[in-house]
Design a protein around this motif. Structure first.
Motif, PDB file in Angstrom:
ATOM      1  N   ASN A 268     -19.886  -9.951 -15.142  1.00  0.00           N
ATOM      2  CA  ASN A 268     -20.413 -11.066 -15.930  1.00  0.00           C
ATOM      3  C   ASN A 268     -19.301 -12.079 -16.184  1.00  0.00           C
ATOM      4  O   ASN A 268     -18.345 -11.780 -16.899  1.00  0.00           O
TER       5      ASN A 268
ATOM      6  N   SER B 175     -19.282 -14.529 -18.060  1.00  0.00           N
ATOM      7  CA  SER B 175     -19.196 -14.950 -19.452  1.00  0.00           C
ATOM      8  C   SER B 175     -18.445 -13.945 -20.322  1.00  0.00           C
ATOM      9  O   SER B 175     -18.078 -14.253 -21.447  1.00  0.00           O
ATOM     10  N   ASP B 176     -18.209 -12.747 -19.799  1.00  0.00           N
ATOM     11  CA  ASP B 176     -17.418 -11.749 -20.521  1.00  0.00           C
ATOM     12  C   ASP B 176     -15.966 -12.223 -20.543  1.00  0.00           C
ATOM     13  O   ASP B 176     -15.387 -12.538 -19.505  1.00  0.00           O
TER      14      ASP B 176
ATOM     15  N   TYR C 269     -13.447 -10.557 -18.024  1.00  0.00           N
ATOM     16  CA  TYR C 269     -13.607 -10.947 -16.622  1.00  0.00           C
ATOM     17  C   TYR C 269     -13.352 -12.437 -16.423  1.00  0.00           C
ATOM     18  O   TYR C 269     -12.874 -12.862 -15.360  1.00  0.00           O
TER      19      TYR C 269
ATOM     20  N   SER D 191     -21.807 -13.166 -10.361  1.00  0.00           N
ATOM     21  CA  SER D 191     -21.937 -12.076 -11.335  1.00  0.00           C
ATOM     22  C   SER D 191     -23.017 -11.101 -10.889  1.00  0.00           C
ATOM     23  O   SER D 191     -24.113 -11.514 -10.500  1.00  0.00           O
TER      24      SER D 191
ATOM     25  N   TYR E 279     -24.094  -8.584 -12.964  1.00  0.00           N
ATOM     26  CA  TYR E 279     -24.764  -8.130 -14.183  1.00  0.00           C
ATOM     27  C   TYR E 279     -25.023  -6.623 -14.157  1.00  0.00           C
ATOM     28  O   TYR E 279     -26.057  -6.142 -14.629  1.00  0.00           O
TER      29      TYR E 279
ATOM     30  N   ARG F 282     -26.043  -0.324 -22.554  1.00  0.00           N
ATOM     31  CA  ARG F 282     -25.506  -1.657 -22.314  1.00  0.00           C
ATOM     32  C   ARG F 282     -26.546  -2.735 -22.609  1.00  0.00           C
ATOM     33  O   ARG F 282     -26.221  -3.811 -23.108  1.00  0.00           O
TER      34      ARG F 282
ATOM     35  N   THR G 104     -15.124  -0.860 -25.869  1.00  0.00           N
ATOM     36  CA  THR G 104     -15.052  -2.216 -25.322  1.00  0.00           C
ATOM     37  C   THR G 104     -14.990  -3.211 -26.477  1.00  0.00           C
ATOM     38  O   THR G 104     -15.363  -2.892 -27.617  1.00  0.00           O
ATOM     39  N   HIS G 105     -14.549  -4.420 -26.160  1.00  0.00           N
ATOM     40  CA  HIS G 105     -14.422  -5.455 -27.181  1.00  0.00           C
ATOM     41  C   HIS G 105     -15.774  -5.890 -27.737  1.00  0.00           C
ATOM     42  O   HIS G 105     -15.895  -6.190 -28.920  1.00  0.00           O
ATOM     43  N   TYR G 106     -16.807  -5.920 -26.886  1.00  0.00           N
ATOM     44  CA  TYR G 106     -18.098  -6.392 -27.413  1.00  0.00           C
ATOM     45  C   TYR G 106     -18.779  -5.325 -28.267  1.00  0.00           C
ATOM     46  O   TYR G 106     -19.528  -5.651 -29.192  1.00  0.00           O
TER      47      TYR G 106
ATOM     48  N   ASP H 133      -9.556  -3.477 -25.373  1.00  0.00           N
ATOM     49  CA  ASP H 133      -9.575  -4.893 -25.015  1.00  0.00           C
ATOM     50  C   ASP H 133      -9.925  -5.711 -26.257  1.00  0.00           C
ATOM     51  O   ASP H 133     -10.259  -5.163 -27.306  1.00  0.00           O
TER      52      ASP H 133
ATOM     53  N   LEU I 155     -11.089  -9.735 -28.183  1.00  0.00           N
ATOM     54  CA  LEU I 155     -11.622 -11.090 -28.191  1.00  0.00           C
ATOM     55  C   LEU I 155     -10.566 -12.002 -28.795  1.00  0.00           C
ATOM     56  O   LEU I 155      -9.707 -11.561 -29.562  1.00  0.00           O
TER      57      LEU I 155
END
Length: 339
Positions: free
Chosen positions: A73, A75-76, A79, A101, A103, A224, A252-254, A280, A282
């Motif tokens: 992705n 937008s991540d 990445y 991407s 996805y 996810r 993960t960061h999200y 990771d 943000l």
């Protein structure tokens, strides 16, 4: 403004298209084209802002001067960072990068690989879904240059650049233990990616080495696709059950961002009640209150090494697979209770 082509210049100056091409590619002298003709062609091209077709020029030399980049992705933020470094590195070497991407859809990833090959890219850099082994085998069988990043296929010999996910979460968990936390939770994605499994094993290994028995109730898995909706229930279970945790490592960061929202909603104080570490980060993690401790991945080095390896492969400079495992860095902030 109408784009100018070689045929347009040739027609206007009453010369052949081949003559125009040779002059614009600095081959006029060696092909005995008169200085007058060369000057007329160059002057006309400059006056009308002629832009060469890079793809056509590359294909004439057996190269498209393009690299395909397939990531989960764009937008991540992780990445996006890697893509930016790859683009700059490649541009400095005269290559254009085509982004796509997947996805996390293996079928789409396979279609993108085929599409990139149809567009005659010179090489590929792929952060794979790890569910397309047949596509990877096919690339190997035709000796097509490619490098895997972030994820790889452990039972296949391929060129790849990844980070040490096991050591990353192990060091983070050890740091929490050193801060007096002994009921540490782990929030991750449901099984699928080997990188997530390695992060889980690193967390568990740190607990075992410290004499703390891993508690299955302290490990939460979310999908996810629906992690935002599922996070509320999982955080509530971790902090309000009889075996509530005093720290959480997010894989993960999200997931960390979503988990922090839920902790705030439940009025759980970070780090007083629950310390937090994110794998990771943000950009905002050093601006939040408190700033969030993160396991930082070397995005620039991943991009640089991936391009370097790919270039060597495309130029036939190396034999065998090149495997790079990079170290992560624990960036300690106040979410662990220390500055």
């Amino acid at each position: 403004m109408k784009r100018l082509f070689l045929k347009d210049i040739a027609k206007e100056l009453n010369v052949s298209k081949t003559t125009v091409s040779l002059v614009l590619n600095n081959k006029g002298d060696e092909n005995k084209i008169s200085q007058d003709t060369q000057q007329r062609i160059l002057a006309y091209a400059k006056e009308h802002n002629y832009v060469p077709n890079q793809l056509a020029r590359g294909l004439s030399r057996g190269k498209s001067e393009t690299i395909g980049l397939i990531i989960p992705n764009i937008s991540d933020v992780f990445y996006a960072r890697i893509a930016g470094f790859i683009e700059r590195q490649a541009k400095g070497l005269g290559y254009t990068v085509i982004f796509s991407s997947s996805y996390e859809d293996p079928q789409k990833e396979g279609e993108l690989i085929k599409s990139m090959l149809d567009r005659q890219v010179d090489g590929l850099i792929v952060a794979s879904t790890q569910k397309n082994q047949s596509e990877i085998d096919a690339l190997k069988n035709i000796n097509f240059p490619f490098v895997l990043i972030d994820r790889h296929y452990p039972d296949r010999e391929t060129d790849y650049v990844i980070v040490d996910n096991f050591e990353g979460t192990k060091k983070a968990t050890e740091h929490l233990i050193d801060q007096g936390r002994n009921k540490i939770g782990f929030v991750t994605l449901k099984p699928g990616l080997e990188v997530m499994q390695q992060r889980l094993v690193g967390y568990q290994d740190a607990l075992i080495n410290a004499g703390i028995k891993p508690d299955k109730n302290h490990v939460s898995e979310v999908s996810r696709e629906n992690f935002m909706e599922e996070m509320g229930l999982e955080i509530k279970k971790l902090v309000e059950s009889s075996s509530s945790v005093d720290a959480i490592v997010f894989s993960t960061h999200y997931l960390a961002a979503a988990g922090l929202r839920e902790l705030k909603r439940l009025n759980v104080e970070v780090p007083k009640e629950v310390a937090v570490v994110s794998f990771d980060e943000l950009n905002a993690f050093d601006l939040t209150d408190p700033p969030i401790t993160s396991i930082t991945q070397p995005a620039s080095e991943i991009g640089r090494q991936a391009v370097d390896i790919l270039m060597d492969k495309m130029e036939g400079k190396t034999n065998g697979s090149i495997e790079r495992i990079l170290e992560t860095k624990l960036t300690i902030r106040k979410s662990c209770g220390v500055a």
